[in-house]
Design an enzyme around this catalytic site. Sequence first.
Site, PDB file in Angstrom:
ATOM      1  CB  ILE A  99      -0.935  -0.007   1.242  1.00  0.00           C
ATOM      2  CG1 ILE A  99      -2.084   0.993   1.054  1.00  0.00           C
ATOM      3  CG2 ILE A  99      -0.147   0.235   2.519  1.00  0.00           C
ATOM      4  CD1 ILE A  99      -3.157   0.861   2.118  1.00  0.00           C
ATOM      5  CE1 TYR A 127       0.379  -8.576  14.141  1.00  0.00           C
ATOM      6  CE2 TYR A 127       1.147 -10.014  15.909  1.00  0.00           C
ATOM      7  CZ  TYR A 127       1.280  -9.508  14.625  1.00  0.00           C
ATOM      8  OH  TYR A 127       2.318  -9.926  13.839  1.00  0.00           O
TER       9      TYR A 127
END
Length: 660
Positions: free
Chosen positions: A445, A557
């Site tokens: 990205i 996470y």
Amino acid sequence: MKNRWNDKDAASYAAQEPVGLRVYTSRLLGAEEDLVLHGGGNTSVKGGARDVFDREIDVLYIKGSGWDLRTIEASGFPPVDLEYLQRLGNLEKLSDSEMMRQLRLALMDPTAPTPSVEAILHALIPHRFVDHSHADAVVAISNTPNGEKRLREIYGDQVLILPYIMPGFILARQVAEATRNLDWASIKGIVLMHHGIFTFAAEAQTSYNNMIELVSLAEAHLESAGCVTAINTADYVPDVETAKSLAALRKAAGSKFGAPVLVRLDHAPLATGFASLDNCADLATRGPLTPDHTIHAKAFAAIFDDDPLPGLQQFEQDYEAYFAAYDDGSLRCLDAMPRYGVWRNRGMVYLAGNLKRLKIVADITRHTVRAIQWGEAIDGWQALPREQLFEVEYWELEQAKLQSGASRAEFEGQVVLVTGAAAGIGRACVAEFTSKGAVVIALDIKRGFADSFEDAAVLALECDVTDRTALEHCLQQGVLHFGGIDVLVSNAGLFPPSESVGEITDATWDHSMELNLNSHMRVLRASLPYLINGFDPAVVIVASKNVPAPGPGAAAYSAAKAGLTQLARVTAMEWGADGIRVNVVHPNAVYDTELWTDSVLAERAARYGLSVEEYKTANVLQTEVTSADVARTISTLAGNSLAKTTGAQLPVDGGNERVI
Ligand code: ZN
């Protein structure tokens, strides 16, 4: 054609005697794709050298095999005993393999590269500098029914025009015979029909100028005959079905080649323009620009309709028939994979065993389809008969060249997709796989990250992997460029801010789920149509040590990575029947990644009551784990040494007591 000579540059080379200016003008020729492509053409200069007995010897410095004129250096011109070469040229007969032995015997330096197969011919030309190119314009004109007549009109008496003959010793003999009573001062060059052009002079600059001048005359002729404007262009925008068909074609082609191959669809306006011509199938099978090209691109193209697979089968039959027609019983048929194909109304398809060969095929084909249209615009394209093309394709010397360095790198011809490739483990995977011969579709990205890859083996595309449409488009682009996907390294991830369950924000939770879990599912789903046609397809999912050994403050996470691991296990079960292996790595404490900013590192260390340094090596082996270590583990999981392993989870953590 532009004359690239520059006095200042020339002066900087001139000092490097004896081959300084020879290097300079060779590079000028090599810089012009319309003159030579990929090791084509050769040049020489005659000079003197003193041997160990203090004798003055006349020497020919000629391009060594394996060198490219574009990048040649002084060491690329092996010194050869000129008188010896001239004596060889006086022999009535010499087989090509014996000639190559003799060329090595005639070397003044046994460690020098083997002289060009045209060394004897260069020796017979009584000028100091000799330049030889395969100029597109000249060769294209020679590939038309009235080509010889046209060339005589263009050049008059200043150029000797000789009929086509095989390169090697018999070509040298032909030139020797044809020039026996010739006043060399009366000509500027020699054109060899269907092959190329020689120029020569006492000075490097004059010989180079003659080349540019003679080629420019041929170009001007083509232009005035309307050839330049006759080149067809068209547009085509490939869709996902085209990418899937290309991947299926690649798989089938690889089985004919006997190893993984790369395939590319060229849909630039020139390629699509050629593929849109009504008679493209006829044109692309009439024969190449020069017989030399059969070595890299074979003698004719495959023709692909909407479904390209029948065209591949047809090519195989045609190729085997071509072999059977000209084989004298002593030859071994080469693989029946086409090196280029015309995909009607779409573009040109290039196929090769590795990236270097793919580039050669692409360049040769681009020049060939242009020359074919030039030829058509005058009297029609007429290449040499197939028998003579076959002679060169199966020439013992060329076969020997192709065999040399035949061992393949571990991932040669394979395509690896890496997400999160800008830094850390992803970037290390790009380096790891390319170093083992793979090409890589690298997604990230990060804006501008593509500029940090200058390797043609890496197609770097900016992509937000959480955006389904963008992701699918990038995969499609990658497949059109390399032909498919064999290995997926699903790696993109982030480490969210440390928040305990009681205080975690929805944004933190959702963002972690979106990137660390959901995006991996989308990458898997979008890759499947390509992996299913992959060579030894394998997926490696980058999870985390947090899965077997979670830590406080990392719920968003750890939960996402645990879900990801479960996703990988299910995928391994679902895709096993298609031969796609899916394995998981659990790295820990890899600090050279972008996840581990100084503040995250300090915070994590503090949670365990350790200093940053202690935290970095807090594992059983007391060693630091790097991105490169993880990448090596990933490539091992993807490679053949673990070909029978799927659904496995492998820690890369230096040994963790909680995991063990
Ligand atoms: Zn040549």
